[in-house]
Design a protein around this motif. Structure first.
Motif, PDB file in Angstrom:
ATOM      1  N   ARG A  98       0.755 -10.604  -2.669  1.00 40.11           N
ATOM      2  CA  ARG A  98       2.231 -10.967  -2.158  1.00 40.11           C
ATOM      3  C   ARG A  98       2.776 -10.191  -0.703  1.00 40.11           C
ATOM      4  NH1 ARG A  98       7.499  -9.983  -5.574  1.00 40.11           N
ATOM      5  NH2 ARG A  98       5.734  -9.101  -6.592  1.00 40.11           N
ATOM      6  N   LEU A  99       2.127  -8.574  -0.925  1.00 41.35           N
ATOM      7  CA  LEU A  99       1.911  -7.881   0.303  1.00 41.35           C
ATOM      8  C   LEU A  99       1.556  -8.351   1.225  1.00 41.35           C
ATOM      9  CD1 LEU A  99       4.036  -5.394   1.020  1.00 41.35           C
ATOM     10  CD2 LEU A  99       1.443  -3.975   0.344  1.00 41.35           C
ATOM     11  N   ALA A 100      -0.248  -8.915   0.540  1.00 40.31           N
ATOM     12  CA  ALA A 100      -0.676  -9.347   2.052  1.00 40.31           C
ATOM     13  C   ALA A 100      -0.277 -10.866   3.205  1.00 40.31           C
ATOM     14  CB  ALA A 100      -2.099  -9.272   1.645  1.00 40.31           C
ATOM     15  N   ALA A 101       1.004 -11.639   2.485  1.00 36.45           N
ATOM     16  CA  ALA A 101       0.916 -12.577   2.222  1.00 36.45           C
ATOM     17  C   ALA A 101       2.861 -11.935   3.381  1.00 36.45           C
ATOM     18  CB  ALA A 101       2.287 -13.496   1.716  1.00 36.45           C
ATOM     19  N   GLN A 102       2.625 -11.146   2.978  1.00 36.36           N
ATOM     20  CA  GLN A 102       3.861 -10.648   4.141  1.00 36.36           C
ATOM     21  C   GLN A 102       3.805 -10.034   4.710  1.00 36.36           C
ATOM     22  OE1 GLN A 102       6.528  -8.892   0.908  1.00 36.36           O
ATOM     23  NE2 GLN A 102       7.462 -10.472  -0.055  1.00 36.36           N
ATOM     24  N   ASP A 103       3.023  -8.866   4.841  1.00 36.28           N
ATOM     25  CA  ASP A 103       2.499  -7.765   6.665  1.00 36.28           C
ATOM     26  C   ASP A 103       0.852  -7.294   5.226  1.00 36.28           C
ATOM     27  OD1 ASP A 103       2.342  -6.154   8.089  1.00 36.28           O
ATOM     28  OD2 ASP A 103       3.995  -4.714   7.359  1.00 36.28           O
ATOM     29  N   PRO A 104      -0.026  -8.203   6.371  1.00 35.72           N
ATOM     30  CA  PRO A 104      -1.818  -8.019   6.023  1.00 35.72           C
ATOM     31  C   PRO A 104      -1.146  -7.088   5.922  1.00 35.72           C
ATOM     32  CG  PRO A 104      -1.324  -9.595   7.660  1.00 35.72           C
ATOM     33  CD  PRO A 104       0.031  -9.012   7.427  1.00 35.72           C
ATOM     34  N   ALA A 105      -1.157  -5.227   7.289  1.00 36.58           N
ATOM     35  CA  ALA A 105      -1.676  -4.156   7.583  1.00 36.58           C
ATOM     36  C   ALA A 105      -1.063  -3.294   7.159  1.00 36.58           C
ATOM     37  CB  ALA A 105      -0.469  -3.377   8.731  1.00 36.58           C
ATOM     38  N   ALA A 106      -0.066  -3.381   5.765  1.00 36.39           N
ATOM     39  CA  ALA A 106       0.651  -2.559   4.401  1.00 36.39           C
ATOM     40  C   ALA A 106      -0.170  -3.282   3.640  1.00 36.39           C
ATOM     41  CB  ALA A 106       2.090  -3.279   4.696  1.00 36.39           C
TER      42      ALA A 106
END
Length: 184
Positions: free
Chosen positions: A25-33
């Motif tokens: 889910r985090l990768a879908a929103q913000d790859p750096a995060a």
């Protein structure tokens, strides 16, 4: 930890699935995060792994069997396997998994580590269970869940039931019917 707290703790499978879901889910929103979060997970894994290694080392030097309770616990055993710290070999861990799954009527027929395959068969003294497919499926599910904690490298489980040898068919020899003997 109380018995209630132990029962409500998520299983290792649930935890792994949850971590994977959150990272996706985090990768879908913000790859750096997401990359930072994955690095954080790795750092925590290293820290917890080092702590577990130390605990196993400290308990291993004690008299008696202080590690037995940890090795028999699915969550702790799963962590030890995850960090490659479990002192038991694969066969012993499979045995623990079968005991935890209450699979007493089954024995290991074949354990192939190279193919990650476990074949089980009913013991000769298996008195419980009807051997029907639904019973075997339920038992298989319990065994697979237990193996995911104690021996996650096993990916294929097969339960074979050996049929008792059948008696040969009885051949009955009798007199020919009258019509058949008169035709000759």
């Amino acid at each position: 930890m109380t018995a209630a707290a132990t029962q409500s703790a998520p299983s290792p499978q649930q935890t792994a699935a949850r971590v994977e879901e959150l990272l996706d889910r985090l990768a879908a929103q913000d790859p750096a995060a997401a990359a930072t979060a994955e690095e954080l997970v790795r750092a925590l894994m290293e820290f917890y792994g080092a702590g577990l290694a130390r605990a196993v080392g400290l308990l291993s030097g004690r008299s008696g069997a202080p590690l037995d309770a940890l090795l028999a616990d699915e969550v702790t055993a799963g962590l030890l396997v995850l960090h490659d710290l479990h002192p038991d070999d694969l066969a012993a861990r499979v045995g623990r998994a079968l005991r935890a799954a209450d699979a007493g009527a089954l024995e290991i027929a074949e354990l192939d580590a190279a193919d990650a395959r476990l074949t089980l068969r009913q013991t000769a003294d298996a008195a419980h269970g009807c051997g029907c497919p639904s019973t075997n499926a339920t038992l298989g599910d319990r065994i697979e869940a237990s193996l995911s904690c104690f021996a996650p490298e096993i990916t294929t489980v097969e339960i074979v039931t050996e049929q008792a040898p059948r008696e040969p068919a009885l051949l009955q020899i009798g007199r020919r019917p009258a019509a058949a003997s008169e035709a000759r």
